[in-house]
Design a protein around this motif. Structure first.
Motif, PDB file in Angstrom:
ATOM      1  N   ILE A   1      -6.661  10.461  18.021  1.00 50.50           N
ATOM      2  CA  ILE A   1      -6.209  11.164  16.535  1.00 50.50           C
ATOM      3  C   ILE A   1      -5.290  12.289  16.690  1.00 50.50           C
ATOM      4  CG2 ILE A   1      -6.972  11.919  14.458  1.00 50.50           C
ATOM      5  CD1 ILE A   1      -9.744  10.110  14.800  1.00 50.50           C
ATOM      6  N   LEU A   2      -5.915  13.162  17.411  1.00 49.06           N
ATOM      7  CA  LEU A   2      -5.051  14.470  17.824  1.00 49.06           C
ATOM      8  C   LEU A   2      -3.637  14.051  18.570  1.00 49.06           C
ATOM      9  CD1 LEU A   2      -7.886  16.910  18.616  1.00 49.06           C
ATOM     10  CD2 LEU A   2      -6.659  16.718  16.451  1.00 49.06           C
ATOM     11  N   GLY A   3      -3.709  13.280  19.405  1.00 49.89           N
ATOM     12  CA  GLY A   3      -2.407  12.923  19.842  1.00 49.89           C
ATOM     13  C   GLY A   3      -1.525  12.252  19.083  1.00 49.89           C
ATOM     14  N   MET A   4      -1.662  11.705  18.087  1.00 51.21           N
ATOM     15  CA  MET A   4      -0.787  11.007  17.027  1.00 51.21           C
ATOM     16  C   MET A   4      -0.350  12.166  16.067  1.00 51.21           C
ATOM     17  SD  MET A   4      -0.378   7.842  17.863  1.00 51.21           S
ATOM     18  CE  MET A   4       0.255   7.321  16.199  1.00 51.21           C
TER      19      MET A   4
ATOM     20  N   ILE B   1       0.783  -1.373  -0.117  1.00 56.19           N
ATOM     21  CA  ILE B   1      -0.068   0.144   0.111  1.00 56.19           C
ATOM     22  C   ILE B   1       0.736   1.326   0.046  1.00 56.19           C
ATOM     23  CG2 ILE B   1      -0.303  -0.002   2.510  1.00 56.19           C
ATOM     24  CD1 ILE B   1      -3.092   0.964  -0.329  1.00 56.19           C
ATOM     25  N   LYS B   2       1.984   1.368   0.546  1.00 58.00           N
ATOM     26  CA  LYS B   2       2.827   2.604   0.813  1.00 58.00           C
ATOM     27  C   LYS B   2       3.330   2.837  -0.589  1.00 58.00           C
ATOM     28  CE  LYS B   2       6.143   4.675   3.603  1.00 58.00           C
ATOM     29  NZ  LYS B   2       7.004   4.706   4.811  1.00 58.00           N
ATOM     30  N   SER B   3       3.683   1.606  -1.443  1.00 57.58           N
ATOM     31  CA  SER B   3       4.167   1.738  -2.775  1.00 57.58           C
ATOM     32  C   SER B   3       3.182   2.335  -3.496  1.00 57.58           C
ATOM     33  CB  SER B   3       4.971   0.611  -3.217  1.00 57.58           C
ATOM     34  OG  SER B   3       5.987   0.439  -2.562  1.00 57.58           O
ATOM     35  N   ALA B   4       1.962   1.784  -3.488  1.00 58.86           N
ATOM     36  CA  ALA B   4       0.718   2.147  -4.444  1.00 58.86           C
ATOM     37  C   ALA B   4       0.470   3.678  -3.927  1.00 58.86           C
ATOM     38  CB  ALA B   4      -0.348   1.145  -3.863  1.00 58.86           C
ATOM     39  N   VAL B   5       0.385   4.106  -2.725  1.00 61.72           N
ATOM     40  CA  VAL B   5       0.196   5.526  -2.413  1.00 61.72           C
ATOM     41  C   VAL B   5       1.046   6.496  -3.034  1.00 61.72           C
ATOM     42  CG1 VAL B   5      -0.196   6.963  -0.665  1.00 61.72           C
ATOM     43  CG2 VAL B   5      -1.237   4.962  -0.401  1.00 61.72           C
TER      44      VAL B   5
ATOM     45  N   TYR C   1      -0.628   6.299   9.905  1.00 61.58           N
ATOM     46  CA  TYR C   1       0.836   6.290  10.638  1.00 61.58           C
ATOM     47  C   TYR C   1       2.017   5.885   9.494  1.00 61.58           C
ATOM     48  CZ  TYR C   1       4.556   5.863  13.876  1.00 61.58           C
ATOM     49  OH  TYR C   1       5.776   6.069  14.512  1.00 61.58           O
ATOM     50  N   GLU C   2       1.436   4.511   8.912  1.00 56.28           N
ATOM     51  CA  GLU C   2       2.310   3.928   7.786  1.00 56.28           C
ATOM     52  C   GLU C   2       2.715   4.972   6.721  1.00 56.28           C
ATOM     53  OE1 GLU C   2       2.014   0.135   5.081  1.00 56.28           O
ATOM     54  OE2 GLU C   2       0.714   0.268   6.599  1.00 56.28           O
ATOM     55  N   LEU C   3       1.647   5.813   6.334  1.00 55.82           N
ATOM     56  CA  LEU C   3       1.835   6.706   5.184  1.00 55.82           C
ATOM     57  C   LEU C   3       2.062   7.852   5.461  1.00 55.82           C
ATOM     58  CD1 LEU C   3      -1.532   5.664   3.321  1.00 55.82           C
ATOM     59  CD2 LEU C   3       0.980   4.515   3.085  1.00 55.82           C
ATOM     60  N   CYS C   4       2.083   8.452   6.854  1.00 57.37           N
ATOM     61  CA  CYS C   4       2.314   9.803   7.159  1.00 57.37           C
ATOM     62  C   CYS C   4       3.815  10.354   6.530  1.00 57.37           C
ATOM     63  CB  CYS C   4       2.230  10.286   8.512  1.00 57.37           C
ATOM     64  SG  CYS C   4       3.604   9.578   9.560  1.00 57.37           S
ATOM     65  N   ASP C   5       4.708   9.819   6.610  1.00 59.47           N
ATOM     66  CA  ASP C   5       5.745  10.198   6.021  1.00 59.47           C
ATOM     67  C   ASP C   5       6.015  10.553   4.638  1.00 59.47           C
ATOM     68  OD1 ASP C   5       5.853   7.350   5.587  1.00 59.47           O
ATOM     69  OD2 ASP C   5       8.196   7.326   5.364  1.00 59.47           O
TER      70      ASP C   5
ATOM     71  N   VAL D   1     -12.041   0.878  17.533  1.00 59.25           N
ATOM     72  CA  VAL D   1     -11.401   0.185  16.477  1.00 59.25           C
ATOM     73  C   VAL D   1     -11.520   0.757  15.023  1.00 59.25           C
ATOM     74  CG1 VAL D   1     -11.493  -2.163  15.308  1.00 59.25           C
ATOM     75  CG2 VAL D   1     -11.937  -2.107  17.893  1.00 59.25           C
ATOM     76  N   GLU D   2     -12.488   1.335  14.614  1.00 58.91           N
ATOM     77  CA  GLU D   2     -12.466   2.139  13.219  1.00 58.91           C
ATOM     78  C   GLU D   2     -11.421   3.058  13.357  1.00 58.91           C
ATOM     79  OE1 GLU D   2     -17.432   1.689  12.484  1.00 58.91           O
ATOM     80  OE2 GLU D   2     -16.484   3.684  12.738  1.00 58.91           O
ATOM     81  N   VAL D   3     -11.303   3.823  14.407  1.00 63.61           N
ATOM     82  CA  VAL D   3     -10.330   4.746  14.285  1.00 63.61           C
ATOM     83  C   VAL D   3      -9.149   4.289  14.550  1.00 63.61           C
ATOM     84  CG1 VAL D   3      -9.495   6.700  15.900  1.00 63.61           C
ATOM     85  CG2 VAL D   3     -12.048   6.524  15.733  1.00 63.61           C
ATOM     86  N   ALA D   4      -8.821   3.411  15.273  1.00 61.77           N
ATOM     87  CA  ALA D   4      -7.447   2.703  15.370  1.00 61.77           C
ATOM     88  C   ALA D   4      -7.016   2.203  14.002  1.00 61.77           C
ATOM     89  CB  ALA D   4      -7.514   1.441  16.171  1.00 61.77           C
ATOM     90  N   LYS D   5      -8.021   1.473  13.031  1.00 61.52           N
ATOM     91  CA  LYS D   5      -7.614   1.197  11.891  1.00 61.52           C
ATOM     92  C   LYS D   5      -7.348   2.271  10.828  1.00 61.52           C
ATOM     93  CE  LYS D   5     -10.344  -3.117  11.990  1.00 61.52           C
ATOM     94  NZ  LYS D   5      -9.319  -3.980  11.963  1.00 61.52           N
TER      95      LYS D   5
END
Length: 157
Positions: free
Chosen positions: A132-135, A15-19, A94-98, A84-88
Motif C-alpha cells: 500500500i505504501l509503495g503505491m 465506477i470512475k464516473s459514479a465516484v 489506483y483506478e480512482l486516485c487521479d 488478495v483483499e489488499v490487492a482488490k
C-alpha cells in the motif's frame, strides 16, 4: 464490475464516473470529503466472497459507500487471502486516485489485518503495508481500518 449503493440500488455508471459524480455533488453542497477504500472477505464452504467498499466521509455530516461483491472458489491460505483483499483495494484506489488528486480529496486504503501479532492475519501485515505504501497511498490497519473491518464486513453476504 458491478457496484451498488448500500441500499442495494445498482450503480449504472462506470465506477470512475459514479465516484466523480458523487465527489462533485458533495463538494457542490459544501462538504469536505475523505475517501477510505477497503476489502473484507469470508470463507463459506468452498467459496470465498470478497466485498470492496469505497466509503465517502463528509466531515461532520456522516457518509455513504459504494460496494462491489465478488465470489471465487479458489482456496486461499489466510495470508494469501489478506493480500488478495489488499490487492482488490489497491486496484480500485489506483483506478480512482487521479480523481482524488483533481478534487483534492484525501484517500486511505484500509486493510483488515490485525496489528496484534497474536492474530493470524498479522502474518500479512508487513507485506500489505509495504504494498500500500509503495503505491503511494495512506494506510490503516485494525483497529483503525473501519472501511474494511466494519463497512466491507457488513457488505459480505
Amino acid at each position: 464490475m458491478l457496484w451498488r449503493k448500500f441500499n442495494g440500488d445498482p450503480i449504472d455508471l462506470p465506477i470512475k464516473s459514479a465516484v466523480e459524480t458523487a465527489i462533485r455533488r458533495e463538494v457542490d453542497k459544501g462538504f469536505s470529503l475523505k475517501v477510505c477504500i477497503g476489502t473484507d472477505s469470508q470463507v463459506k464452504g468452498q467459496e470465498t466472497e470478497f466485498a470492496t467498499v469505497i466509503v465517502f466521509l463528509r466531515e461532520g455530516h456522516g457518509g455513504f459507500m459504494f460496494i462491489h461483491n465478488e465470489k471465487t472458489r479458489h482456496p486461499y491460505s489466510i495470508k494469501e487471502r489478506m493480500l488478495v483483499e489488499v490487492a482488490k483495494s489497491i486496484e480500485i484506489a489506483y483506478e480512482l486516485c487521479d480523481l482524488f488528486t483533481k478534487y483534492d480529496v484525501d484517500m486511505e486504503v484500509h486493510a483488515d489485518i490485525n496489528t496484534n501479532p497474536h492474530f493470524k492475519s498479522n502474518e500479512a501485515l508487513r507485506e500489505a503495508m509495504g504494498y500500500i505504501l509503495g503505491m503511494g497511498f495512506a494506510f490503516k490497519a485494525k483497529p483503525d481500518a473501519f472501511a474494511s473491518s466494519c463497512c466491507a464486513d457488513k457488505a459480505v453476504n
